[in-house]
Design a protein around this motif. Structure first.
Motif, PDB file in Angstrom:
ATOM      1  N   ASP A  13       9.115  -1.565  -7.754  1.00  0.00           N
ATOM      2  CA  ASP A  13       9.036  -2.803  -6.986  1.00  0.00           C
ATOM      3  C   ASP A  13       7.788  -2.743  -6.107  1.00  0.00           C
ATOM      4  OD1 ASP A  13       9.466  -5.099  -5.566  1.00  0.00           O
ATOM      5  OD2 ASP A  13      11.251  -4.399  -4.498  1.00  0.00           O
ATOM      6  N   LEU A  14       6.770  -3.547  -6.438  1.00  0.00           N
ATOM      7  CA  LEU A  14       5.528  -3.581  -5.657  1.00  0.00           C
ATOM      8  C   LEU A  14       5.639  -4.674  -4.593  1.00  0.00           C
ATOM      9  CD1 LEU A  14       2.690  -2.261  -5.525  1.00  0.00           C
ATOM     10  CD2 LEU A  14       1.869  -4.202  -6.882  1.00  0.00           C
ATOM     11  N   ARG A  15       5.433  -4.285  -3.337  1.00  0.00           N
ATOM     12  CA  ARG A  15       5.585  -5.228  -2.222  1.00  0.00           C
ATOM     13  C   ARG A  15       4.365  -5.190  -1.313  1.00  0.00           C
ATOM     14  NH1 ARG A  15      11.296  -2.806   0.021  1.00  0.00           N
ATOM     15  NH2 ARG A  15      12.364  -2.620  -1.992  1.00  0.00           N
ATOM     16  N   GLU A  16       4.212  -6.267  -0.527  1.00  0.00           N
ATOM     17  CA  GLU A  16       3.269  -6.302   0.585  1.00  0.00           C
ATOM     18  C   GLU A  16       4.053  -5.965   1.843  1.00  0.00           C
ATOM     19  OE1 GLU A  16       0.041  -6.859   1.035  1.00  0.00           O
ATOM     20  OE2 GLU A  16      -0.554  -7.249  -1.050  1.00  0.00           O
ATOM     21  N   VAL A  17       3.623  -4.939   2.565  1.00  0.00           N
ATOM     22  CA  VAL A  17       4.305  -4.505   3.784  1.00  0.00           C
ATOM     23  C   VAL A  17       3.269  -4.344   4.897  1.00  0.00           C
ATOM     24  CG1 VAL A  17       6.146  -3.349   2.494  1.00  0.00           C
ATOM     25  CG2 VAL A  17       4.117  -2.066   3.189  1.00  0.00           C
ATOM     26  N   PRO A  18       3.690  -4.338   6.166  1.00  0.00           N
ATOM     27  CA  PRO A  18       2.731  -4.206   7.270  1.00  0.00           C
ATOM     28  C   PRO A  18       2.001  -2.866   7.238  1.00  0.00           C
ATOM     29  CG  PRO A  18       4.841  -5.038   8.064  1.00  0.00           C
ATOM     30  CD  PRO A  18       5.067  -4.599   6.649  1.00  0.00           C
ATOM     31  N   ASP A  19       0.746  -2.872   7.679  1.00  0.00           N
ATOM     32  CA  ASP A  19      -0.009  -1.627   7.819  1.00  0.00           C
ATOM     33  C   ASP A  19       0.603  -0.776   8.919  1.00  0.00           C
ATOM     34  OD1 ASP A  19      -1.657  -2.770   5.967  1.00  0.00           O
ATOM     35  OD2 ASP A  19      -3.400  -2.974   7.297  1.00  0.00           O
ATOM     36  N   PRO A  20       0.754   0.528   8.708  1.00  0.00           N
ATOM     37  CA  PRO A  20       1.290   1.408   9.761  1.00  0.00           C
ATOM     38  C   PRO A  20       0.232   1.722  10.816  1.00  0.00           C
ATOM     39  CG  PRO A  20       0.789   2.690   7.804  1.00  0.00           C
ATOM     40  CD  PRO A  20       0.495   1.264   7.449  1.00  0.00           C
ATOM     41  N   THR A  21       0.697   2.117  11.988  1.00  0.00           N
ATOM     42  CA  THR A  21      -0.175   2.514  13.099  1.00  0.00           C
ATOM     43  C   THR A  21       0.189   3.926  13.524  1.00  0.00           C
ATOM     44  OG1 THR A  21      -0.330   0.230  13.875  1.00  0.00           O
ATOM     45  CG2 THR A  21      -0.930   1.963  15.441  1.00  0.00           C
ATOM     46  N   PRO A  22      -0.779   4.833  13.663  1.00  0.00           N
ATOM     47  CA  PRO A  22      -0.441   6.219  14.022  1.00  0.00           C
ATOM     48  C   PRO A  22       0.018   6.356  15.461  1.00  0.00           C
ATOM     49  CG  PRO A  22      -2.834   5.928  13.907  1.00  0.00           C
ATOM     50  CD  PRO A  22      -2.221   4.654  13.412  1.00  0.00           C
ATOM     51  N   GLY A  23       1.109   7.106  15.634  1.00  0.00           N
ATOM     52  CA  GLY A  23       1.602   7.441  16.960  1.00  0.00           C
ATOM     53  C   GLY A  23       1.132   8.817  17.376  1.00  0.00           C
ATOM     54  N   HIS A  24       1.788   9.389  18.371  1.00  0.00           N
ATOM     55  CA  HIS A  24       1.390  10.700  18.870  1.00  0.00           C
ATOM     56  C   HIS A  24       1.534  11.755  17.765  1.00  0.00           C
ATOM     57  CE1 HIS A  24       0.645  13.700  21.996  1.00  0.00           C
ATOM     58  NE2 HIS A  24       1.546  14.453  21.380  1.00  0.00           N
TER      59      HIS A  24
END
Length: 354
Positions: A13-24
């Motif tokens: 299943d290929l989806r468009e999802v939000p880009d992740p943001t790096p935490g600590h």
């Protein structure tokens, strides 16, 4: 970003999802290569086992990624933007004895999470990873090299180190899939004068020979192996089973010479063996070997660069992320080598690129 999920039933299943943001302590990668493992096929793609380490939690698939660091979170000290890295595919708790020894694969903490199984993996344009799970690629190794190291080559190297293979040892490999071929290539690099492989598939035997992973490939009949391994005491000094099949495992044990060493690597299978006749009376040393450690993987990367050995030679097919379903279909057919999903440089994500 584009991301591939594995809902079971041999589907992608290929989806468009939000880009992740790096935490600590986290690092954001632009994924460059992410190969497909047999365990993904067996336990997720076809069906969801849902138990223990193989409990797939509906995350982005892929546990063999390599990529380019494009952003880092607070507290990141060792890894920097622009680094080319391979991801050790288990993120452990960091506190248990196994993690402190570098074997996050065997983490006993409640925080253990495998990329592509319990946390988002590499079948996506971007991957969020913990800094402690990353190893910098030597300049001479490609992203595809790194992806193949992330699980398969690392697993093969660990097994060969466990049995302490050297130039004194003939090596028998049962099962000539990607991990079995990795065992053969590494055994030769580590000095073995003869590598014999067995597999019931004529296509895989032919591929192993073409790759130079084995010197001889046979179907596994006892008579063939007796003729090939008729040295003092009979049998190979070292055997590594990569078949995950009881018959292949027994072949490995029976065709190891007295006082020889065996590593069982292939997952699955039921083994029935006469312990006295096959193991005790023949004084065999048998290792169960599960993946590898971050320390051993780092050592492997250094050695691959020194040996001029490129794991990507095992890859027979590559596809873009939009063709992830086709990539899994080809990998599941098990007639070729390793299958990878790759991102060409001119199609890489642009967010925060150096």
């Amino acid at each position: 970003m584009r991301a591939a999920f594995l809902p079971g039933g041999s589907r992608v299943d290929l989806r468009e999802v939000p880009d992740p943001t790096p935490g600590h302590g986290q690092v954001l990668l632009a994924t460059k290569a992410s190969t497909i493992c047999g365990s993904d096929l067996r336990a997720i793609y076809r069906e969801h086992l849902g138990e223990g380490p193989e409990a797939y939690q509906g995350v982005v698939g892929g546990h063999e990624p390599a990529g380019l660091v494009i952003a880092v979170g607070t507290g990141v000290e060792r890894i920097t933007v622009g680094d080319r890295v391979v991801v050790y595919h288990i993120s452990g708790c960091g506190q248990c004895d196994e993690c402190r020894a570098g074997y996050q694969i065997s983490c006993t903490g409640t925080g253990r999470a495998a990329y592509g199984w319990q946390r988002d993996g590499g079948h996506a344009d971007l991957l969020l990873a913990e800094e402690r799970d990353l190893l910098v690629l030597p300049e001479s190794l490609t992203y595809l090299d790194g992806a193949v190291v992330a699980c398969g080559f690392g697993t093969a190297y660990e097994a060969l180190c466990r049995v302490d293979v050297s130039g004194r040892d003939r090596v028998l490999v049962t099962g000539l899939g990607p991990v079995g071929c990795a065992v053969g290539l590494l055994a030769k690099a580590m000095g073995s004068p003869l590598v014999v492989g067995t597999d019931p598939s004529p296509e895989r035997r032919a591929l192993a020979l073409d790759l130079g992973a084995v010197d001889v490939a046979v179907s596994g009949a006892d008579d063939d192996l007796d003729a090939l391994l008729d040295g003092p005491g009979g049998g190979a000094e070292v055997a590594v089973d990569c078949s995950g099949n009881g018959r292949g495992q027994l072949t490995a044990l029976r065709h190891t010479r007295r006082w020889g060493r065996v590593a069982l690597v292939g997952e699955g299978g039921q083994l029935s063996v006469d312990v006295s006749e096959v193991l005790i009376h023949r004084q065999l040393t048998v290792h169960g070997s599960w993946v590898t450690s971050t320390g051993r993987m780092s050592e492997l990367l250094t050695n691959l660069a020194r040996w001029g050995l490129h794991p990507e030679r095992l890859v027979s097919d590559t596809f873009g992320i939009t063709e992830a379903a086709k990539a899994y279909e080809v990998a599941d057919a098990a007639t070729g080598g390793k299958v990878g999903i790759t991102w060409p440089d001119d199609d890489a994500p642009v967010a925060d690129r150096p």
